[in-house]
Write a protein that holds these residues in place. Structure first.
Motif, PDB file in Angstrom:
ATOM      1  N   ALA A 169      27.283  -3.455  41.216  1.00 58.03           N
ATOM      2  CA  ALA A 169      28.241  -2.678  40.432  1.00 58.03           C
ATOM      3  C   ALA A 169      27.994  -2.833  38.938  1.00 58.03           C
ATOM      4  CB  ALA A 169      29.667  -3.092  40.788  1.00 58.03           C
ATOM      5  N   ILE A 170      27.673  -4.049  38.505  1.00 55.96           N
ATOM      6  CA  ILE A 170      27.365  -4.289  37.092  1.00 55.96           C
ATOM      7  C   ILE A 170      26.125  -3.511  36.687  1.00 55.96           C
ATOM      8  CG2 ILE A 170      26.574  -6.027  35.443  1.00 55.96           C
ATOM      9  CD1 ILE A 170      28.396  -8.043  36.945  1.00 55.96           C
ATOM     10  N   CYS A 171      25.089  -3.593  37.499  1.00 55.41           N
ATOM     11  CA  CYS A 171      23.841  -2.888  37.184  1.00 55.41           C
ATOM     12  C   CYS A 171      24.049  -1.377  37.145  1.00 55.41           C
ATOM     13  CB  CYS A 171      22.754  -3.251  38.188  1.00 55.41           C
ATOM     14  SG  CYS A 171      22.147  -4.938  37.992  1.00 55.41           S
ATOM     15  N   LYS A 172      24.857  -0.865  38.055  1.00 55.27           N
ATOM     16  CA  LYS A 172      25.128   0.570  38.076  1.00 55.27           C
ATOM     17  C   LYS A 172      25.905   0.980  36.823  1.00 55.27           C
ATOM     18  CE  LYS A 172      27.090   4.224  40.938  1.00 55.27           C
ATOM     19  NZ  LYS A 172      27.764   4.531  42.202  1.00 55.27           N
ATOM     20  N   ALA A 173      26.929   0.208  36.464  1.00 55.75           N
ATOM     21  CA  ALA A 173      27.763   0.531  35.304  1.00 55.75           C
ATOM     22  C   ALA A 173      26.988   0.439  33.994  1.00 55.75           C
ATOM     23  CB  ALA A 173      28.972  -0.395  35.266  1.00 55.75           C
ATOM     24  N   LEU A 174      26.056  -0.514  33.922  1.00 55.92           N
ATOM     25  CA  LEU A 174      25.305  -0.727  32.686  1.00 55.92           C
ATOM     26  C   LEU A 174      23.920  -0.087  32.701  1.00 55.92           C
ATOM     27  CD1 LEU A 174      26.239  -4.464  32.019  1.00 55.92           C
ATOM     28  CD2 LEU A 174      27.181  -2.424  30.920  1.00 55.92           C
ATOM     29  N   ASP A 175      23.582   0.564  33.812  1.00 57.41           N
ATOM     30  CA  ASP A 175      22.273   1.200  33.965  1.00 57.41           C
ATOM     31  C   ASP A 175      21.162   0.207  33.623  1.00 57.41           C
ATOM     32  OD1 ASP A 175      20.407   3.202  34.537  1.00 57.41           O
ATOM     33  OD2 ASP A 175      20.385   3.912  32.451  1.00 57.41           O
ATOM     34  N   CYS A 176      21.161  -0.906  34.346  1.00 58.68           N
ATOM     35  CA  CYS A 176      20.180  -1.959  34.089  1.00 58.68           C
ATOM     36  C   CYS A 176      19.711  -2.566  35.404  1.00 58.68           C
ATOM     37  CB  CYS A 176      20.780  -3.030  33.187  1.00 58.68           C
ATOM     38  SG  CYS A 176      22.121  -3.985  33.938  1.00 58.68           S
ATOM     39  N   GLN A 177      18.809  -3.516  35.314  1.00 62.66           N
ATOM     40  CA  GLN A 177      18.282  -4.251  36.456  1.00 62.66           C
ATOM     41  C   GLN A 177      18.882  -5.662  36.459  1.00 62.66           C
ATOM     42  OE1 GLN A 177      16.098  -3.101  38.882  1.00 62.66           O
ATOM     43  NE2 GLN A 177      16.551  -1.140  37.903  1.00 62.66           N
ATOM     44  N   PRO A 178      18.948  -6.322  37.628  1.00 61.89           N
ATOM     45  CA  PRO A 178      19.459  -7.693  37.673  1.00 61.89           C
ATOM     46  C   PRO A 178      18.724  -8.627  36.699  1.00 61.89           C
ATOM     47  CG  PRO A 178      19.294  -6.844  39.888  1.00 61.89           C
ATOM     48  CD  PRO A 178      18.654  -5.819  38.973  1.00 61.89           C
ATOM     49  N   SER A 179      17.441  -8.389  36.509  1.00 61.82           N
ATOM     50  CA  SER A 179      16.666  -9.243  35.598  1.00 61.82           C
ATOM     51  C   SER A 179      17.075  -9.058  34.135  1.00 61.82           C
ATOM     52  CB  SER A 179      15.174  -8.970  35.755  1.00 61.82           C
ATOM     53  OG  SER A 179      14.873  -7.620  35.438  1.00 61.82           O
ATOM     54  N   ASP A 180      17.764  -7.968  33.811  1.00 63.47           N
ATOM     55  CA  ASP A 180      18.299  -7.796  32.450  1.00 63.47           C
ATOM     56  C   ASP A 180      19.495  -8.690  32.219  1.00 63.47           C
ATOM     57  OD1 ASP A 180      16.441  -5.738  31.941  1.00 63.47           O
ATOM     58  OD2 ASP A 180      17.800  -4.207  32.747  1.00 63.47           O
ATOM     59  N   ILE A 181      20.173  -9.072  33.308  1.00 63.43           N
ATOM     60  CA  ILE A 181      21.398  -9.855  33.225  1.00 63.43           C
ATOM     61  C   ILE A 181      21.159 -11.341  33.476  1.00 63.43           C
ATOM     62  CG2 ILE A 181      23.682 -10.170  34.257  1.00 63.43           C
ATOM     63  CD1 ILE A 181      23.544  -7.184  35.011  1.00 63.43           C
ATOM     64  N   LEU A 182      20.295 -11.645  34.450  1.00 62.50           N
ATOM     65  CA  LEU A 182      20.041 -13.029  34.860  1.00 62.50           C
ATOM     66  C   LEU A 182      18.608 -13.432  34.520  1.00 62.50           C
ATOM     67  CD1 LEU A 182      21.681 -12.848  38.395  1.00 62.50           C
ATOM     68  CD2 LEU A 182      22.725 -13.663  36.282  1.00 62.50           C
ATOM     69  N   GLU A 183      18.478 -14.641  33.967  1.00 63.74           N
ATOM     70  CA  GLU A 183      17.160 -15.137  33.553  1.00 63.74           C
ATOM     71  C   GLU A 183      17.007 -16.588  33.979  1.00 63.74           C
ATOM     72  OE1 GLU A 183      14.868 -15.991  29.304  1.00 63.74           O
ATOM     73  OE2 GLU A 183      16.822 -15.019  29.312  1.00 63.74           O
ATOM     74  N   TYR A 184      15.885 -16.912  34.594  1.00 63.74           N
ATOM     75  CA  TYR A 184      15.597 -18.295  34.957  1.00 63.74           C
ATOM     76  C   TYR A 184      15.009 -19.016  33.752  1.00 63.74           C
ATOM     77  CZ  TYR A 184      13.182 -22.307  36.900  1.00 63.74           C
ATOM     78  OH  TYR A 184      12.725 -23.576  37.129  1.00 63.74           O
ATOM     79  N   VAL A 185      15.593 -20.167  33.424  1.00 62.88           N
ATOM     80  CA  VAL A 185      15.111 -20.985  32.309  1.00 62.88           C
ATOM     81  C   VAL A 185      14.794 -22.372  32.843  1.00 62.88           C
ATOM     82  CG1 VAL A 185      15.674 -21.940  30.037  1.00 62.88           C
ATOM     83  CG2 VAL A 185      16.573 -19.707  30.683  1.00 62.88           C
ATOM     84  N   GLU A 186      13.548 -22.781  32.698  1.00 60.88           N
ATOM     85  CA  GLU A 186      13.149 -24.101  33.170  1.00 60.88           C
ATOM     86  C   GLU A 186      13.674 -25.175  32.224  1.00 60.88           C
ATOM     87  OE1 GLU A 186       9.048 -26.261  34.627  1.00 60.88           O
ATOM     88  OE2 GLU A 186       9.155 -24.087  34.474  1.00 60.88           O
ATOM     89  N   ASP A 187      14.203 -26.260  32.804  1.00 64.05           N
ATOM     90  CA  ASP A 187      14.728 -27.369  31.990  1.00 64.05           C
ATOM     91  C   ASP A 187      13.617 -28.181  31.375  1.00 64.05           C
ATOM     92  OD1 ASP A 187      17.305 -26.638  32.559  1.00 64.05           O
ATOM     93  OD2 ASP A 187      17.482 -27.969  34.283  1.00 64.05           O
TER      94      ASP A 187
END
Length: 68
Positions: free
Chosen positions: A50-68
């Motif tokens: 729903a977020i991706c549809k509303a913002l016209d984006c991909q999950p990777s635009d919202i979530l990012e893996y960051v190594e510690d």
């Protein structure tokens, strides 16, 4: 390992307020705030969709893996 939530960045780029997004996707502003802050332990695929549809984006635009 850490997952960084970039939802604020995407909202700013789309010139949308959190309140507006919460209304569009059907969750409370409080729950959206928990997600935005990175304090959520899980996210439902339906909410992410729903977020991706509303913002016209991909999950990777919202979530990012960051190594510690």
């Amino acid at each position: 390992m850490s997952i960084k939530v970039n939802l604020d960045v995407v909202l700013t780029n789309r010139d949308m307020k959190s309140k507006e997004l919460a209304e569009i996707i059907g969750i409370t502003e409080a729950n959206l705030s928990i997600l935005k802050s990175g304090k959520a332990k899980a996210v439902r695929f339906s909410t992410l969709e729903a977020i991706c549809k509303a913002l016209d984006c991909q999950p990777s635009d919202i979530l990012e893996y960051v190594e510690d």
